[in-house]
Design a protein around this motif. Structure first.
Motif, PDB file in Angstrom:
ATOM      1  N   ALA A 186       9.700  -8.529   8.335  1.00 13.45           N
ATOM      2  CA  ALA A 186      10.620  -8.199   7.244  1.00 13.45           C
ATOM      3  C   ALA A 186       9.901  -7.561   6.066  1.00 13.45           C
ATOM      4  O   ALA A 186      10.515  -6.840   5.262  1.00 13.45           O
ATOM      5  N   LEU A 187       8.592  -7.802   5.960  1.00  8.04           N
ATOM      6  CA  LEU A 187       7.798  -7.247   4.862  1.00  8.04           C
ATOM      7  C   LEU A 187       7.376  -5.808   5.136  1.00  8.04           C
ATOM      8  O   LEU A 187       7.000  -5.079   4.216  1.00  8.04           O
ATOM      9  N   VAL A 188       7.446  -5.388   6.409  1.00  5.42           N
ATOM     10  CA  VAL A 188       6.944  -4.071   6.810  1.00  5.42           C
ATOM     11  C   VAL A 188       8.027  -3.285   7.546  1.00  5.42           C
ATOM     12  O   VAL A 188       7.792  -2.676   8.589  1.00  5.42           O
ATOM     13  N   ASP A 189       9.213  -3.321   6.984  1.00  3.32           N
ATOM     14  CA  ASP A 189      10.305  -2.469   7.442  1.00  3.32           C
ATOM     15  C   ASP A 189      10.671  -2.710   8.910  1.00  3.32           C
ATOM     16  O   ASP A 189      11.047  -1.784   9.624  1.00  3.32           O
ATOM     17  N   GLY A 190      10.552  -3.956   9.353  1.00  7.13           N
ATOM     18  CA  GLY A 190      10.978  -4.301  10.705  1.00  7.13           C
ATOM     19  C   GLY A 190      10.063  -3.833  11.813  1.00  7.13           C
ATOM     20  O   GLY A 190      10.451  -3.852  12.991  1.00  7.13           O
TER      21      GLY A 190
ATOM     22  N   VAL B  39       3.002  -0.824   2.013  1.00  9.90           N
ATOM     23  CA  VAL B  39       1.726  -0.708   2.707  1.00  9.90           C
ATOM     24  C   VAL B  39       1.870  -1.386   4.064  1.00  9.90           C
ATOM     25  O   VAL B  39       2.487  -2.434   4.199  1.00  9.90           O
ATOM     26  N   GLY B  40       1.316  -0.743   5.082  1.00  7.67           N
ATOM     27  CA  GLY B  40       1.475  -1.241   6.443  1.00  7.67           C
ATOM     28  C   GLY B  40       2.498  -0.474   7.241  1.00  7.67           C
ATOM     29  O   GLY B  40       2.627  -0.690   8.451  1.00  7.67           O
ATOM     30  N   THR B  41       3.218   0.431   6.568  1.00  7.93           N
ATOM     31  CA  THR B  41       4.243   1.214   7.269  1.00  7.93           C
ATOM     32  C   THR B  41       3.935   2.705   7.271  1.00  7.93           C
ATOM     33  O   THR B  41       4.789   3.520   7.617  1.00  7.93           O
TER      34      THR B  41
ATOM     35  N   ASP C 257      -6.217  -0.097   6.924  1.00 11.58           N
ATOM     36  CA  ASP C 257      -6.874  -1.374   6.675  1.00 11.58           C
ATOM     37  C   ASP C 257      -6.214  -1.946   5.424  1.00 11.58           C
ATOM     38  O   ASP C 257      -6.555  -1.598   4.295  1.00 11.58           O
ATOM     39  N   ALA C 258      -5.226  -2.804   5.663  1.00 10.51           N
ATOM     40  CA  ALA C 258      -4.449  -3.405   4.580  1.00 10.51           C
ATOM     41  C   ALA C 258      -4.842  -4.857   4.362  1.00 10.51           C
ATOM     42  O   ALA C 258      -4.040  -5.664   3.878  1.00 10.51           O
TER      43      ALA C 258
ATOM     44  N   SER D 215       1.820  -4.819  -1.126  1.00  8.62           N
ATOM     45  CA  SER D 215       1.662  -3.610  -1.928  1.00  8.62           C
ATOM     46  C   SER D 215       2.561  -2.499  -1.400  1.00  8.62           C
ATOM     47  O   SER D 215       3.070  -2.554  -0.279  1.00  8.62           O
ATOM     48  N   ALA D 216       2.753  -1.472  -2.230  1.00 11.03           N
ATOM     49  CA  ALA D 216       3.622  -0.355  -1.839  1.00 11.03           C
ATOM     50  C   ALA D 216       3.205   0.900  -2.587  1.00 11.03           C
ATOM     51  O   ALA D 216       2.496   0.844  -3.599  1.00 11.03           O
ATOM     52  N   LEU D 217       3.655   2.041  -2.081  1.00 14.44           N
ATOM     53  CA  LEU D 217       3.435   3.336  -2.726  1.00 14.44           C
ATOM     54  C   LEU D 217       4.742   4.106  -2.692  1.00 14.44           C
ATOM     55  O   LEU D 217       5.306   4.346  -1.619  1.00 14.44           O
TER      56      LEU D 217
END
Length: 370
Positions: free
Chosen positions: A48-52, A172-174, A158-159, A165-167
């Motif tokens: 849920a934290l990384v857009d599924g 981050v991670g997606t 490498d997260a 975090s996000a941009l």
């Protein structure tokens, strides 16, 4: 010893409470310590934290990087572009499979990969770029993704330090074909020890699931040569509790960082790029030689005042003894001027969510007493 003084403020400390202890006891009482339901639930919660995206839990952040590279087919002799200003695990994961880490420079403002340095390092052997979202600040992913697309390269995030975090609103991670997180005890959330690989590709996720468990999804039906990089149900249960607490802890870290930003003098406080959501795994200042004794002098004076700090990282990876060995292949692209400068100047101050207002004021007083 100073570190045993109750008044000492450590540079970081694990946050663990009764909820985590109860989760461990609950799983221990079930008797399903490995191969039970907690790992799958942790993966689902994290998704849920990384857009599924597909999430595969493993036993460390280093294992996550290692398995991601293997699952993506990176092979001996392939080149993977990495920053030299990072923890050694970033490059270790590349070198351990016989691939070649290519060390490039960082941007001075955010300590992450310089897109221009990445572009300059690409050869016909390059297969991937591994940006590190260092200290909790996202790398310049818009530019890095454009370079990767131009040259047909994979991106492996490498997260390890950047959970949450996000941009520009994108987590981050997606961004990459794979992304790797760490749940070491001093990270923004932990599972005592553990990691997670995130990918939008179901086939890559399945290969990682095989690789983490001796090459099998069903007992004794080994489909490929694998490893034992599983996460236990006990660790996953802790991770689930911590994940639920992460938003509050992130808010506290940001508030602590804002107080330090507003009150520190004589040093350079962390920069945050436009559109970046910095989660402050580390609050990292720069200390130049204009300060008496430089960075190391300030670190020593803070310690005398009961304030811990840390240098992440004093030696660039390409200069570590492990990467000076004749049997380890690597390449340095450019002169890494900003990497070397950062290694001389950076100092990370306490920013963990358990800091009190009194702690923050002591940190500020210690730094400002230059």
């Amino acid at each position: 010893m100073t570190g045993t003084n109750p008044a000492f403020i450590p540079p970081a400390r694990p946050v663990t409470g009764e909820d985590e202890i109860e989760a461990v006891v609950r799983v221990m009482r079930t008797g399903q310590l490995a191969g039970g339901p907690e790992v799958a639930r942790f993966e689902e919660d994290f998704s849920a934290l990384v857009d599924g995206r597909h999430c595969v839990a493993v036993n460390s952040g280093t294992s996550a990087l290692h398995l991601a590279l293997l699952a993506m087919g990176v092979k001996p002799g392939d080149e993977v572009i990495v920053p030299s200003f990072s923890f050694a695990a970033t490059a270790n994961a590349v070198a351990i499979i016989g691939a070649v880490p290519v060390f490039v420079d960082i941007e001075p403002e955010y300590f992450c990969l310089s897109p221009a340095a990445v572009e300059a390092a690409i050869t016909d052997k390059t297969v991937a770029i591994m940006p590190v979202h260092l200290y909790g600040h996202p790398a310049a992913m818009t530019e890095i993704l454009a370079i990767a697309a131009k040259h047909g390269l994979a991106v492996i995030e490498d997260a390890a330090q950047a959970v949450g975090s996000a941009l520009d609103g994108t987590a981050v991670g997606t961004f990459g074909v794979t992304a790797c997180f760490s749940f070491y005890p001093t990270k923004n959330m932990h599972s005592v020890e553990g990691g997670m690989v995130v990918t939008p590709d179901a086939d890559v996720a399945r290969r990682i699931q095989l690789l983490r468990n001796q090459g099998m999804l069903e007992k004794y039906k080994n489909e490929l040569i694998g490893l034992n990089n599983r996460l236990s149900d006990v660790h996953a249960a802790v991770g689930r509790v911590q994940l639920a607490k992460l938003p509050g802890w992130t808010k506290a870290r940001k508030e602590n960082a804002a107080f330090l930003d507003q009150n520190l003098r004589g040093v350079t406080v962390p920069s945050v790029a436009a559109g970046a959501d910095h989660v402050y795994h580390q609050y990292t200042i720069r200390v130049t030689d204009e300060v008496e004794g430089g960075r190391d002098g300030l670190e020593a004076r803070l310690r005398e005042r009961g304030v811990g700090s840390g240098v992440y990282y004093p030696i660039p990876i390409h200069r570590l003894p492990s990467f000076q060995r004749a049997d380890v292949r690597s390449r340095v692209s450019g002169e890494l001027v900003e990497t070397e400068r950062a290694a001389r100047e950076v100092l990370s101050l306490p920013v963990m969510p358990t800091l009190t207002q009194g702690d923050l004021e002591r940190i500020v007083a210690g730094v400002n007493a230059l």
